[in-house]
Design a protein around this motif. Sequence first.
Motif, mmCIF file in Angstrom:
data_model
loop_
_atom_site.group_PDB
_atom_site.id
_atom_site.type_symbol
_atom_site.label_atom_id
_atom_site.label_comp_id
_atom_site.label_asym_id
_atom_site.label_seq_id
_atom_site.Cartn_x
_atom_site.Cartn_y
_atom_site.Cartn_z
ATOM 1 N N ARG A 35 0.862 -1.174 0.000
ATOM 2 C CA ARG A 35 0.000 0.000 0.000
ATOM 3 C C ARG A 35 0.906 1.234 0.000
ATOM 4 O O ARG A 35 1.812 1.332 0.828
ATOM 5 C CB ARG A 35 -0.883 -0.013 1.258
ATOM 6 N N PRO A 36 0.708 2.167 -0.937
ATOM 7 C CA PRO A 36 1.634 3.307 -1.016
ATOM 8 C C PRO A 36 1.412 4.316 0.110
ATOM 9 O O PRO A 36 0.282 4.566 0.524
ATOM 10 C CB PRO A 36 1.289 3.931 -2.371
ATOM 11 N N ALA A 37 2.509 4.888 0.585
ATOM 12 C CA ALA A 37 2.439 5.962 1.581
ATOM 13 C C ALA A 37 2.033 7.270 0.886
ATOM 14 O O ALA A 37 2.122 7.397 -0.338
ATOM 15 C CB ALA A 37 3.801 6.127 2.252
ATOM 16 N N ALA A 38 1.601 8.234 1.686
ATOM 17 C CA ALA A 38 1.260 9.557 1.157
ATOM 18 C C ALA A 38 2.509 10.233 0.590
ATOM 19 O O ALA A 38 3.636 9.927 0.985
ATOM 20 C CB ALA A 38 0.656 10.416 2.272
ATOM 21 N N GLY A 39 2.302 11.144 -0.345
ATOM 22 C CA GLY A 39 3.420 11.921 -0.891
ATOM 23 C C GLY A 39 3.712 11.585 -2.338
ATOM 24 O O GLY A 39 2.950 10.884 -2.998
ATOM 25 N N TRP A 40 4.843 12.114 -2.821
ATOM 26 C CA TRP A 40 5.262 11.890 -4.207
ATOM 27 C C TRP A 40 5.506 10.413 -4.479
ATOM 28 O O TRP A 40 6.039 9.695 -3.638
ATOM 29 C CB TRP A 40 6.574 12.626 -4.483
ATOM 30 N N LEU A 41 5.159 10.001 -5.691
ATOM 31 C CA LEU A 41 5.563 8.697 -6.201
ATOM 32 C C LEU A 41 6.681 8.924 -7.204
ATOM 33 O O LEU A 41 6.686 9.931 -7.918
ATOM 34 C CB LEU A 41 4.382 8.023 -6.910
ATOM 35 N N ARG A 42 7.649 8.014 -7.239
ATOM 36 C CA ARG A 42 8.605 8.085 -8.345
ATOM 37 C C ARG A 42 8.350 6.921 -9.294
ATOM 38 O O ARG A 42 8.155 5.798 -8.865
ATOM 39 C CB ARG A 42 10.053 8.182 -7.888
ATOM 40 N N VAL A 43 8.306 7.244 -10.590
ATOM 41 C CA VAL A 43 7.886 6.291 -11.616
ATOM 42 C C VAL A 43 8.944 6.230 -12.703
ATOM 43 O O VAL A 43 9.428 7.266 -13.154
ATOM 44 C CB VAL A 43 6.574 6.747 -12.304
ATOM 45 N N ARG A 44 9.287 5.028 -13.089
ATOM 46 C CA ARG A 44 10.204 4.861 -14.226
ATOM 47 C C ARG A 44 9.582 3.884 -15.227
ATOM 48 O O ARG A 44 9.087 2.829 -14.854
ATOM 49 C CB ARG A 44 11.525 4.283 -13.743
ATOM 50 N N HIS A 45 9.579 4.281 -16.497
ATOM 51 C CA HIS A 45 9.159 3.425 -17.606
ATOM 52 C C HIS A 45 10.394 3.107 -18.434
ATOM 53 O O HIS A 45 11.179 4.011 -18.734
ATOM 54 C CB HIS A 45 8.201 4.183 -18.536
ATOM 55 N N ALA A 46 10.534 1.883 -18.879
ATOM 56 C CA ALA A 46 11.676 1.546 -19.734
ATOM 57 C C ALA A 46 11.303 0.425 -20.682
ATOM 58 O O ALA A 46 10.421 -0.384 -20.400
ATOM 59 C CB ALA A 46 12.875 1.127 -18.882
ATOM 60 N N THR A 47 11.963 0.390 -21.828
ATOM 61 C CA THR A 47 11.802 -0.722 -22.760
ATOM 62 C C THR A 47 13.164 -1.216 -23.193
ATOM 63 O O THR A 47 14.138 -0.458 -23.217
ATOM 64 C CB THR A 47 10.973 -0.322 -24.003
ATOM 65 N N ARG A 48 13.234 -2.492 -23.511
ATOM 66 C CA ARG A 48 14.482 -3.092 -23.993
ATOM 67 C C ARG A 48 14.309 -3.724 -25.353
ATOM 68 O O ARG A 48 15.284 -4.076 -25.995
ATOM 69 C CB ARG A 48 14.944 -4.196 -23.019
ATOM 70 N N ASN A 49 13.070 -3.935 -25.777
ATOM 71 C CA ASN A 49 12.859 -4.766 -26.957
ATOM 72 C C ASN A 49 11.743 -4.233 -27.847
ATOM 73 O O ASN A 49 10.588 -4.623 -27.717
ATOM 74 C CB ASN A 49 12.544 -6.207 -26.499
ATOM 75 N N LEU A 50 12.105 -3.335 -28.747
ATOM 76 C CA LEU A 50 11.188 -2.867 -29.790
ATOM 77 C C LEU A 50 11.460 -3.725 -31.011
ATOM 78 O O LEU A 50 12.553 -3.669 -31.576
ATOM 79 C CB LEU A 50 11.459 -1.393 -30.103
ATOM 80 N N ALA A 51 10.491 -4.546 -31.393
ATOM 81 C CA ALA A 51 10.746 -5.512 -32.477
ATOM 82 C C ALA A 51 9.440 -5.948 -33.109
ATOM 83 O O ALA A 51 8.441 -6.173 -32.407
ATOM 84 C CB ALA A 51 11.482 -6.736 -31.929
ATOM 85 N N GLY A 52 9.441 -6.043 -34.429
ATOM 86 C CA GLY A 52 8.278 -6.577 -35.138
ATOM 87 C C GLY A 52 7.019 -5.774 -34.919
ATOM 88 O O GLY A 52 5.917 -6.322 -35.002
ATOM 89 N N GLY A 53 7.161 -4.469 -34.634
ATOM 90 C CA GLY A 53 5.982 -3.630 -34.491
ATOM 91 C C GLY A 53 5.409 -3.550 -33.088
ATOM 92 O O GLY A 53 4.379 -2.912 -32.869
ATOM 93 N N TYR A 54 6.068 -4.198 -32.135
ATOM 94 C CA TYR A 54 5.619 -4.162 -30.740
ATOM 95 C C TYR A 54 6.785 -3.798 -29.826
ATOM 96 O O TYR A 54 7.945 -3.959 -30.196
ATOM 97 C CB TYR A 54 5.075 -5.533 -30.306
ATOM 98 N N GLY B 220 8.968 -7.561 -38.426
ATOM 99 C CA GLY B 220 9.341 -6.183 -38.773
ATOM 100 C C GLY B 220 10.704 -5.809 -38.215
ATOM 101 O O GLY B 220 11.499 -6.657 -37.795
ATOM 102 N N GLU B 221 10.932 -4.522 -38.185
ATOM 103 C CA GLU B 221 12.176 -3.942 -37.690
ATOM 104 C C GLU B 221 12.483 -4.398 -36.258
ATOM 105 O O GLU B 221 11.582 -4.537 -35.440
ATOM 106 C CB GLU B 221 11.996 -2.415 -37.719
ATOM 107 N N VAL B 222 13.756 -4.627 -35.973
ATOM 108 C CA VAL B 222 14.180 -4.978 -34.617
ATOM 109 C C VAL B 222 15.147 -3.905 -34.135
ATOM 110 O O VAL B 222 16.205 -3.713 -34.711
ATOM 111 C CB VAL B 222 14.861 -6.365 -34.580
ATOM 112 N N ARG B 223 14.724 -3.164 -33.095
ATOM 113 C CA ARG B 223 15.577 -2.097 -32.568
ATOM 114 C C ARG B 223 15.852 -2.327 -31.098
ATOM 115 O O ARG B 223 15.949 -1.415 -30.311
ATOM 116 C CB ARG B 223 14.877 -0.741 -32.731
ATOM 117 N N THR B 224 15.913 -3.609 -30.736
ATOM 118 C CA THR B 224 16.074 -3.943 -29.329
ATOM 119 C C THR B 224 17.406 -3.441 -28.774
ATOM 120 O O THR B 224 18.417 -3.439 -29.468
ATOM 121 C CB THR B 224 15.966 -5.464 -29.145
#
Lengths: 272, 272
Positions: free
Chosen positions: A226-245, B118-122
């Motif tokens: 359960r999150p505490a009150a206050g700011w949240l820190r959020v990170r989004h990351a990707t490692r694998n862009l391939a085949g349109g996904y 498709g393209e692979v940019r991993t």
Amino acid sequence: MTTATRSEFDQGIALSPAGPGRYAGELGEGWQIGGGVNGGLLLAVAGHALSLEHPEHPDPVSISGYYLSASVPGPVEVRTETVRRGRSLSTGTASLHQDGEERLRVLATYGDLDAQAGEVRTSAVPFEMPPPEECIGVEHAPKQLIEQAALLERFDLRLDPATVGWAVGAPSGNGCIQGWFRLADGREPDPLQLLLVADALPPVTFDLGLPGWAPTIELTVHLRARPAAGWLRVRHATRNLAGGYFEEDAEVWDSTGRLVAQSRQLARAPRG
Amino acid sequence: MTTATRSEFDQGIALSPAGPGRYAGELGEGWQIGGGVNGGLLLAVAGHALSLEHPEHPDPVSISGYYLSASVPGPVEVRTETVRRGRSLSTGTASLHQDGEERLRVLATYGDLDAQAGEVRTSAVPFEMPPPEECIGVEHAPKQLIEQAALLERFDLRLDPATVGWAVGAPSGNGCIQGWFRLADGREPDPLQLLLVADALPPVTFDLGLPGWAPTIELTVHLRARPAAGWLRVRHATRNLAGGYFEEDAEVWDSTGRLVAQSRQLARAPRG
């Protein structure tokens, strides 16, 4: 609680009973992004219905949403089904409908996050970034981004300057965007809000030099505390862009330094 | 194909039509682990049924399984429901039943992985480890592990010596186990087999010094490419053991160095 004192988020996910396993809601104009309604808000609406279904297990522990068609502002119906009611966990499905079309199907297991207050042996450490006052507020975002993303006005989102090069035409190419998050009206975080936060940042593909929206195919969120009150820190990351996904992993840390949510989504890469 | 020439895996996931949206199968004794049937095999059985439902979209693209009760060897029925049939993707649910009790509920989106070429940019790179002949075969596993895990006989699994300290009482504490995988009878990988592989290695909690089985709550697998023939390399890792649960992320690379599957599960930590 009267409507007048309700937070924007609580209004956004509000539901009225409409028969057994049925709930009526309204998707507000203020949660739009790129022509649709934000996928995190939709997951929180469906997640809210399941929370009402199992009052003894109010908190999503793991929730998976499969996005079927683009949601639009207006009335929405949520239909729930209980799959299994257990001692410490319950599993159910929810489906979100508009105008006879299904928008989102959800499968989730619920519990009580207060009962999970056990040992913490995490090796994960909160990522470093400058304090909120040294990060980049949404008021500095490119105008065409703001115009397509009414929901950014609901957020007090401060992005790490190191991960916003894309806003000035210089994406890092790392596939990572991180920042501080809280709701603009000061509504403190809770488990349902974390479902919104898991899909609140701009797509990480911006940081790969691919502008344009990235429709979510599937989003799973694990709620770990359960999150505490206050700011949240959020990170989004990707490692694998391939085949349109591409996959987008998010982690959400609360103000006490606890890893409160981990999520992953599969999304279609922008055609840009 | 006659039963005599069928691989163990194809026998393990074999299904006969039993009415609209119904399939009959048999969970074999050979896929047991720790008293139940391996969760990856169960996901492959349910995933097989959905593959039969949408022949134009034969491959899981994203599949989420929520585990409800422990499966046992014997007859099993899979019930499917089509949620949405689209041009490039279809979404459906499958539920796995034994003796009137639901074991597993699955929600998944299917497509055609050949259309994703498709393209692979991993930015992800295959992790390094010694070649299979310098890794540790299952024949060296502790006897009590083998006895509880009949399914290990179905695998040719070679673990990286750097991540098997737990087998001799010296877990690294890193929460990571990696190795080479192929089926013992030489059956080459395909998308359904990757569902098995995502849950094939010993729980990463072994490497944290926590022996004992770790029941899966939820497992989502993203299939990112059709795997080439040959060895698969698999890595399982966790960063956050907390409150009695942990996440286990897996990545599966094929023999051409392509990242073919990414998965995450939420599991209960062993009480040990």
